[in-house]
Scaffold this motif. Sequence first.
Motif, PDB file in Angstrom:
ATOM      1  N   LEU A  30       0.823  -1.204   0.000  1.00 25.97           N
ATOM      2  CA  LEU A  30       0.000   0.000   0.000  1.00 25.97           C
ATOM      3  C   LEU A  30       0.858   1.256   0.000  1.00 25.97           C
ATOM      4  O   LEU A  30       0.563   2.223  -0.704  1.00 25.97           O
TER       5      LEU A  30
ATOM      6  N   GLY B 156      -8.916  -0.011   1.105  1.00 28.55           N
ATOM      7  CA  GLY B 156      -9.699   1.154   1.481  1.00 28.55           C
ATOM      8  C   GLY B 156      -8.870   2.229   2.145  1.00 28.55           C
ATOM      9  O   GLY B 156      -9.375   2.983   2.990  1.00 28.55           O
ATOM     10  N   VAL B 157      -7.596   2.309   1.810  1.00 25.43           N
ATOM     11  CA  VAL B 157      -6.722   3.284   2.452  1.00 25.43           C
ATOM     12  C   VAL B 157      -5.946   4.156   1.470  1.00 25.43           C
ATOM     13  O   VAL B 157      -5.412   5.197   1.868  1.00 25.43           O
ATOM     14  N   ILE B 158      -5.872   3.725   0.215  1.00 24.45           N
ATOM     15  CA  ILE B 158      -5.061   4.470  -0.748  1.00 24.45           C
ATOM     16  C   ILE B 158      -5.482   5.944  -0.859  1.00 24.45           C
ATOM     17  O   ILE B 158      -4.608   6.826  -0.839  1.00 24.45           O
TER      18      ILE B 158
ATOM     19  N   ASP C 211     -10.149  -5.955  -5.239  1.00 27.69           N
ATOM     20  CA  ASP C 211      -9.171  -7.028  -5.004  1.00 27.69           C
ATOM     21  C   ASP C 211      -8.378  -6.822  -3.720  1.00 27.69           C
ATOM     22  O   ASP C 211      -8.420  -7.630  -2.816  1.00 27.69           O
TER      23      ASP C 211
ATOM     24  N   SER D 204     -11.022  -0.945  -3.333  1.00 27.79           N
ATOM     25  CA  SER D 204     -10.945  -1.734  -4.559  1.00 27.79           C
ATOM     26  C   SER D 204     -11.547  -3.104  -4.290  1.00 27.79           C
ATOM     27  O   SER D 204     -11.682  -3.503  -3.141  1.00 27.79           O
TER      28      SER D 204
END
Lengths: 258, 329
Positions: free
Chosen positions: A96, A127-129, A123, A121
Amino acid sequence: MKIIVLVKEVPDTYGDRKLSLETGIADRAASEAVLDEIGERSLEVALSFADENPKTDVVVMSMSPESSKATIVKALAMGAASAVHIVDDTLSGADLGLTAEALAAAISRAGFDLVIAGNQSTDGTGGVIPAMVAELLEVPQLTALRSVTIEPDSVGGVRVSDNATLTVSSRLPAVISVTESLPDARFANFKGILAAKKKPYEMISLAELGVQPDNANSARSIMVAVSEAPPRAGGVKIVDQGDAGEKIAEFLIANRVA
Amino acid sequence: MSEFAEDSIVVLAEVTPSGELARNMAALIGAASLVGTPVVLVVTPPGAGADVARAAAQVGAAHVLVAESAEVTTLLSVPAADALAAAAELVQPDAILVSNSIEGRDAAARFAARTRSALCVDAIGVARDDEGVLASHSVYGGTYEVTSTATFGAPVITVRQGAIEARASAVAAPVIRSLEVAASGRRAASIDSIEEETQSATTRPELRGAGKVVSGGRGLGSKEKFELVDQLADVLGAAVGASRAAVDAGYVPQSYQVGQTGVSVSPQLYVALGISGAIQHRAGMQTAKTIVAINRDEDAPIFEIADFGVVGDVFTVVPQLIAALRSRA
Ligand SMILES: Cc1cc2nc3c(=O)[nH]c(=O)nc-3n(C[C@H](O)[C@H](O)[C@H](O)COP(=O)(O)OP(=O)(O)OC[C@H]3O[C@@H](n4cnc5c(N)ncnc54)[C@H](O)[C@@H]3O)c2cc1C
Ligand SMILES: Cc1cc2nc3c(=O)[nH]c(=O)nc-3n(C[C@H](O)[C@H](O)[C@H](O)COP(=O)(O)OP(=O)(O)OC[C@H]3O[C@@H](n4cnc5c(N)ncnc54)[C@H](O)[C@@H]3O)c2cc1C
């Protein structure tokens, strides 16, 4: 206004998804690759704003293997004006932190008023990008928006949090992420598909971005073990003969879950 | 010598908008206690810290750091990330645990990006070996188990809600101290209004971490008829879930969605009513211990993973099931 939409190529969730048991990295050959549905919805937010505001420049950006070009071109066919594709062999299995560093560097290089991402996303499901990218760009993040209002110098919306619903807003530049409550994306029509072939498509490497995969200052997350769970098998199946409710009750009681 | 234990684990406490310690913190502090000594960071509006700190001690915080700031209710994530940075600097922990919730993820993401720490998300377990703290994850809907850790330094681990059973014992005399936080000056989005979800009057368990779940799909046909799902859930003492089709049709709010892009559950019992069993739905429930499905279509894929499947109409089978359970209660 310049809007950068972050889209990801993912294995089609309708198919079998596989991880390599040796590397822990997604086995891309095992399933068909598609544009992540949440990325399409993010793009739709940008395109519908651009429909009303002709001076909007919508750029799609993705970090993925070279082979995903066809998938990214689909976003151009839907209506984005240009694409930036971060391609580098050293990114295979990127964690990440490295993903966020690469995206943030490419976003700064391109320049932006607004970045639109998916909340999660299908895959990685990290949930942090979006928040990581916002931190690196030193701009506010408004994540998990179920509705979005874009103004010439600000952005806002309704954010579905854990035990509350928040109304949030920020001046631009900012990063937002949207949930699947936002509308489905438009289809690419024939004209769009033809036009996509002529749109600017830039591929950039990590060296051009000045990002180092191995860097003594950035700790990375690594996988140390991967195992496959045994597949689940079906059990009893009965056709209701008028007593199925009773039968389920008996089953639940026998299994001590009633 | 530092006032903090060698094996300190910083835990970011989640606080509700009305200023209470979130219920799932017992599990997060429980997880920390498995791998070290929990040092709980409490970030609240001025005046609210002491109560939350005491509540945290009740569920196992030996050490509590209190950072009070008026900005926590007006600015998104940055106040929590700044406080985490100050806590990590002070404590020098072996790991940082945060809830894998919306707010938790944002704070963890900012903190990890700022300090270039390794981020391990959505852990369903934590462990320790000679080299440090490890996180385990369930990937691709439970098809794979993956263990991750940091190349160096303390990993930042977000822990899936409802996944941890361990609980720490209450601490009678916790060390509570206030934490000095230097503002990073990062721009943050402003919170213009907060509408807190009123805890529903029912005693129905929360979906995340529930021992039993009854879910309804498009087969329920309408919001009114979805009641049937609630009724069975209440007889079983189960939480209520739904498929995305049921959410899209407006039968229930999005927070009920089980699956790929919804909640992942791993209960003792999962009952699927009028749900076809699409792969994305299965991704969120196939690790349930026992699965029961009722569907009119004998070829519905949900039967491939059901321990007990009934080909039948939910509107005849479920009322009979409810009556049978009531009569045996
Ligand atoms: C076991 C495992 C194996 C993995 N294997 C792979 C792999 O083989 N290949 C791979 O690419 N990733 C893989 N990942 C994920 C990868 O390591 C990064 O974590 C990933 O690129 C970003 O994380 P995410 O998908 O969880 O992002 P999230 O935070 O869930 O993404 C939210 C949003 O950020 C944006 N975004 C995220 N990533 C990108 C991107 N790369 N380009 C553009 N926008 C993006 C999108 O808008 C997305 O909707 C794997 C993860 C795990 C846990
Ligand atoms: C990227 C992506 C993410 C997704 N994420 C999720 C997710 O998180 N969760 C999720 O659930 N889905 C998700 N989906 C959607 C998923 O593909 C399915 O569309 C959805 O799960 C279908 O819901 P359903 O089973 O209720 O509806 P349907 O597939 O329409 O099934 C309804 C079922 O009810 C049965 N039925 C009808 N009437 C009766 C009756 N009277 N008695 C008994 N049975 C009856 C029918 O036989 C049928 O099998 C996602 C899709 C994508 C592309």
